[in-house]
Write an enzyme that holds these catalytic residues in place. Structure first.
Site, mmCIF file in Angstrom:
data_model
loop_
_atom_site.group_PDB
_atom_site.id
_atom_site.type_symbol
_atom_site.label_atom_id
_atom_site.label_comp_id
_atom_site.label_asym_id
_atom_site.label_seq_id
_atom_site.Cartn_x
_atom_site.Cartn_y
_atom_site.Cartn_z
ATOM 1 N N GLY A 1 3.550 -7.066 -0.702
ATOM 2 C CA GLY A 1 2.496 -7.564 0.168
ATOM 3 C C GLY A 1 1.188 -6.813 -0.036
ATOM 4 C CG LEU A 2 0.840 -3.052 -0.673
ATOM 5 C CD1 LEU A 2 1.385 -1.733 -1.192
ATOM 6 C CD2 LEU A 2 -0.126 -2.801 0.481
ATOM 7 C CB THR B 1 -8.300 -15.145 11.044
ATOM 8 O OG1 THR B 1 -8.165 -14.090 10.088
ATOM 9 C CG2 THR B 1 -8.046 -14.595 12.440
ATOM 10 C CG ASP B 2 -5.870 -16.661 5.634
ATOM 11 O OD1 ASP B 2 -5.188 -16.997 6.635
ATOM 12 O OD2 ASP B 2 -5.367 -16.414 4.524
ATOM 13 N N GLY C 1 5.377 -7.127 -5.189
ATOM 14 C CA GLY C 1 6.061 -7.904 -4.173
ATOM 15 C C GLY C 1 6.198 -7.200 -2.838
ATOM 16 C CG ASP D 1 -4.258 -11.691 -1.171
ATOM 17 O OD1 ASP D 1 -4.606 -11.314 -0.041
ATOM 18 O OD2 ASP D 1 -3.134 -12.155 -1.427
ATOM 19 C CD GLU E 1 -1.428 -15.635 -5.855
ATOM 20 O OE1 GLU E 1 -2.160 -14.819 -6.428
ATOM 21 O OE2 GLU E 1 -0.567 -15.309 -5.028
ATOM 22 C CB SER F 1 1.075 -6.458 -7.600
ATOM 23 O OG SER F 1 2.094 -7.420 -7.466
ATOM 24 C CB SER F 2 -0.012 -11.891 -7.281
ATOM 25 O OG SER F 2 -0.426 -11.976 -5.936
HETATM 26 P P1 ADP Z 1 2.477 -9.188 -4.229
HETATM 27 O O1 ADP Z 1 1.219 -9.894 -4.605
HETATM 28 O O2 ADP Z 1 2.636 -9.026 -2.764
HETATM 29 O O3 ADP Z 1 2.637 -7.880 -4.934
HETATM 30 P P2 ADP Z 1 3.636 -11.458 -5.513
HETATM 31 O O4 ADP Z 1 5.017 -12.001 -5.546
HETATM 32 O O5 ADP Z 1 2.537 -12.340 -5.043
HETATM 33 O O6 ADP Z 1 3.689 -10.093 -4.693
HETATM 34 O O7 ADP Z 1 3.226 -10.980 -6.988
HETATM 35 C C1 ADP Z 1 4.082 -10.143 -7.744
HETATM 36 C C2 ADP Z 1 4.144 -10.637 -9.170
HETATM 37 O O8 ADP Z 1 2.903 -10.332 -9.857
HETATM 38 C C3 ADP Z 1 5.191 -9.941 -9.986
HETATM 39 O O9 ADP Z 1 6.475 -10.551 -9.814
HETATM 40 C C4 ADP Z 1 4.668 -10.138 -11.415
HETATM 41 O O10 ADP Z 1 4.942 -11.448 -11.877
HETATM 42 C C5 ADP Z 1 3.166 -10.015 -11.220
HETATM 43 N N1 ADP Z 1 2.774 -8.601 -11.441
HETATM 44 C C6 ADP Z 1 2.461 -7.687 -10.524
HETATM 45 N N2 ADP Z 1 2.206 -6.487 -11.078
HETATM 46 C C7 ADP Z 1 2.361 -6.647 -12.403
HETATM 47 C C8 ADP Z 1 2.240 -5.768 -13.538
HETATM 48 N N3 ADP Z 1 1.914 -4.470 -13.398
HETATM 49 N N4 ADP Z 1 2.455 -6.287 -14.769
HETATM 50 C C9 ADP Z 1 2.799 -7.586 -14.925
HETATM 51 N N5 ADP Z 1 2.916 -8.460 -13.890
HETATM 52 C C10 ADP Z 1 2.724 -8.001 -12.642
HETATM 53 MG MG MG Z 2 0.765 -11.914 -4.084
#
Ligand code: ADP
Ligand code: MG
Length: 352
Positions: free
Chosen positions: A94-95, A15-16, A92, A142, A130, A97-98
C-alpha cells in the site's frame, strides 16, 4: 536514468473518487529505471529476471509496458529501447511501489527521447497505464505524489481539477518521525468493500442532486439517512479536515494536524466502516505513546496505518504495538520510518 518514490497519504481518505482532496507525501524509498538503446528487453534486478517488451504476461513488466502503451496513446511514439529496474519500495504494502515503477519508467523514457512532457501529464500517462493496461482502477493520487512531491513537503491534490500545491512538512524541525505500521492483513474484502462504498457515495450524491459528494455541505447531510448518511458524513467532514490540515501545516501547528489525523481515523472507523481491529490497535497504541496523531492510511480493510511520533520515541511505540498485536493473536506487523522525500527525478552525473 530516473528514479521515483512510493508514498503515504497523510489525510484525505476515500475522498479522491468523490472529487475531493488528498494530502500524500513521497517516502524515501524509490525505484530506479535505466533506459538505453537496445531491442526491447526489460530487466528487473529485484526479481532477477528478463522480460520482453512485446509480450503480455501479467508480470512486473506490465508496468513499463503499460507506460509505453499509454505514452503512445498520448501521442508520444516510443521506439525500441532496453531498460533495467531496481528499487526498495515495499511491494504490495500500500506504499505504491506500482506508481514508483510507473513514474520512474515514464520519466526515464521522457529524458531518453527528449520529450519534455510536464510531470502532471506524465502522472496522467502513468494512471492511464495502471487503469487501462495493467487493469487496476485507482485515482490520480499515487502518480501525482510520486511525480510532484518535493523534499520536506506534502502535496495537496484537488482530485477534481487536478491542481496540486506543495505544503511544508518539515518533520525534522518539528522533532517528529513518520511511522508506518503495515498490518500485513490480506485485504480480501478490499475490492468488494471499496466498490460498495463507491456506489453508496454515488447514490448519496444523486439523492442530494450534486455531481459529486465534493459539492455536498454539512447541511445537506440532514436530507440523508442510513448508509448514505454515514458515508457522506465521512466524505464531507474528511474534505474539510484536509483543508484544515493544510492550514495547520502551513502554520507548523502539529498539535492541530495530529488532532485532525485522529478525527480522520474515527470517521473512517465509525462512519465509513473500513477500519480493522489491527488498525484500531495501532492507533490506540500510538495514542498511548505520545503520538501527535495517527490514522489508517489507504483504503482500509487492512493495509497500513501511520503515526506522527516524537523523535526517539518510535521504538517504544513499536514495542507496545508488537505486544498488543501478539496479545490479540494478530499477525506480526512491519514498521517503517520515513522522511518526506522528493518526487521523481532524472539522475544526473552518472559515471560511465
Ligand atoms: P503497491 O503499489 O501497494 O506496492 P501493487 O500491487 O499496486 O502494490 O504493485 C506492486 C507491483 O508493482 C509488484 O507486484 C510488481 O509487479 C511491481 N513492482 C513494484 N516494485 C517493483 C520493482 N522494484 N521491480 C519490478 N516491479 C516492481
Ligand atoms: Mg499500487
Amino acid at each position: 536514468m530516473a528514479s521515483a518514490p512510493g508514498r503515504v497519504n497523510l489525510i484525505g481518505e476515500h475522498t479522491d473518487y468523490n472529487g475531493g482532496f488528498v494530502l500524500p507525501c513521497a517516502i524515501d524509498r524509490r525505484i530506479a529505471a535505466a533506459v538505453g538503446t537496445g531491442e526491447g528487453v526489460l530487466y528487473s534486478a529485484d526479481f532477477e529476471e528478463t522480460r520482453q517488451i512485446d509480450e503480455e504476461d501479467s508480470s512486473w513488466a506490465d508496468y513499463p509496458r503499460g507506460i509505453v502503451w499509454a505514452m503512445g496513446e498520448a501521442g508520444h511514439e516510443i521506439g525500441t529501447f532496453r531498460a533495467a529496474f531496481a528499487g526498495d519500495v515495499p511491494l504490495g504494502s500500500g506504499l505504491s511501489s506500482s506508481a514508483a515503477i510507473e513514474a520512474a519508467t515514464a520519466l526515464a523514457l521522457d529524458a531518453f527521447y527528449g520529450l519534455g512532457i510536464r510531470h502532471t501529464d506524465l502522472a496522467v500517462i502513468c494512471q492511464r497505464a495502471e487503469n487501462d493496461y495493467v487493469g487496476v482502477g485507482s485515482g490520480i493520487m499515487d502518480q501525482y505524489a510520486s511525480l510532484l512531491c518535493e523534499a520536506g513537503a506534502a502535496l495537496l491534490v484537488d482530485c477534481r481539477s487536478l491542481e496540486a500545491k506543495s505544503v511544508p512538512l518539515d518533520l525534522q524541525a518539528a522533532g517528529l518521525s513518520l511511522v508506518v505500521c503495515d498490518t500485513r492483513i490480506e485485504r480480501g474484502l478490499a475490492d468488494t468493500g471499496y466498490n460498495d462504498r463507491r456506489a453508496t457515495c454515488e447514490r448519496a450524491a444523486s439523492m442530494l442532486g450534486v455531481e459529486e459528494l465534493r459539492d455536498a455541505t454539512e447541511e445537506d447531510l440532514g436530507l440523508l439517512s442510513g448508509a448514505e448518511l454515514k458515508r457522506a458524513r465521512h466524505v464531507v467532514s474528511e474534505n474539510a479536515r484536509v483543508l484544515e490540515a493544510v492550514e495547520a501545516l502551513e502554520s507548523r501547528d502539529f498539535d492541530e494536524f495530529g488532532r485532525l489525523m485522529y478525527a480522520s481515523h474515527a470517521s473512517l472507523r465509525n462512519n465509513y466502516e473500513v477500519s480493522t481491529p489491527e488498525l484500531d490497535t495501532f492507533v490506540e497504541a500510538a495514542k498511548g505513546h505520545g503520538a501527535r496523531g495517527a490514522r489508517l492510511t489507504g483504503a482500509g480493510f487492512g493495509g497500513c496505518a501511520i503515526a506522527l511520533v516524537p523523535e526517539g520515541e518510535t521504538a517504544e511505540l513499536r514495542n507496545a504495538c508488537e505486544q498488543a498485536f501478539e496479545g490479540r493473536g494478530f499477525e506480526e506487523p512491519a514498521f517503517y520510518e520515513f522522511v518526506p522525500a522528493p518526487g521523481a527525478e532524472v539522475a544526473t552525473g552518472i559515471e560511465e
